[in-house]
Motif scaffolding. Sequence first.
Motif, PDB file in Angstrom:
ATOM      1  N   GLN A   3       2.396   1.755  -3.365  1.00 48.93           N
ATOM      2  CA  GLN A   3       1.426   2.203  -4.362  1.00 48.93           C
ATOM      3  C   GLN A   3       0.990   3.651  -4.158  1.00 48.93           C
ATOM      4  OE1 GLN A   3      -1.524  -0.872  -4.071  1.00 48.93           O
ATOM      5  NE2 GLN A   3      -0.443  -2.202  -5.506  1.00 48.93           N
TER       6      GLN A   3
ATOM      7  N   GLN B 230       1.888   0.388 -13.226  1.00 54.61           N
ATOM      8  CA  GLN B 230       0.871   0.453 -14.282  1.00 54.61           C
ATOM      9  C   GLN B 230       1.489   0.189 -15.654  1.00 54.61           C
ATOM     10  OE1 GLN B 230      -2.443   0.785 -14.048  1.00 54.61           O
ATOM     11  NE2 GLN B 230      -2.393   0.892 -11.833  1.00 54.61           N
TER      12      GLN B 230
ATOM     13  N   GLU C  76       3.775   3.786  -8.604  1.00 53.65           N
ATOM     14  CA  GLU C  76       2.468   3.418  -9.164  1.00 53.65           C
ATOM     15  C   GLU C  76       2.491   3.516 -10.689  1.00 53.65           C
ATOM     16  OE1 GLU C  76      -1.438   2.156  -9.527  1.00 53.65           O
ATOM     17  OE2 GLU C  76      -0.012   1.925  -7.904  1.00 53.65           O
TER      18      GLU C  76
ATOM     19  N   GLN D 249       0.832  -1.209   0.000  1.00 51.71           N
ATOM     20  CA  GLN D 249       0.000   0.000   0.000  1.00 51.71           C
ATOM     21  C   GLN D 249       0.865   1.256   0.000  1.00 51.71           C
ATOM     22  OE1 GLN D 249      -2.478  -0.599   3.423  1.00 51.71           O
ATOM     23  NE2 GLN D 249      -3.983  -1.830   2.317  1.00 51.71           N
TER      24      GLN D 249
END
Length: 115
Positions: free
Chosen positions: A78, A88, A84, A75
């Motif tokens: 991210q 992606q 992040e 977490q």
Amino acid sequence: MTVNIYDDINKLENTFRKTTEYTAVQQAVLDVKSDPQALALFKSFRDLQMTLQEKQMQGIEISGEELEYAQKTAQLAQTNEKIEKMLQAEMALSGLIDEVNRVLMKPVQALYEGM
């Protein structure tokens, strides 16, 4: 006629390096590497993942505390914009690799059709 599939694979590798998906991951990795905080966080996240995977492969039970720590670390990673973005981009690249794999497997699948 003898076919050297490795010539074609090497051409595919060269093409692969020119795809939007690959260049996006390449840039995202450079962005993470250029940010000491993001890099340290990502390394911590990756090392933890590797440790847990090794335990799973060895049949060692992963404790609830380890899972909770892993979730918190994931977490936290991210929430970092650069990490992040890299994750992606990696997912998009993985989709491209999956598609290439599907195309390569078509001849094998065709062999089994109608059985």
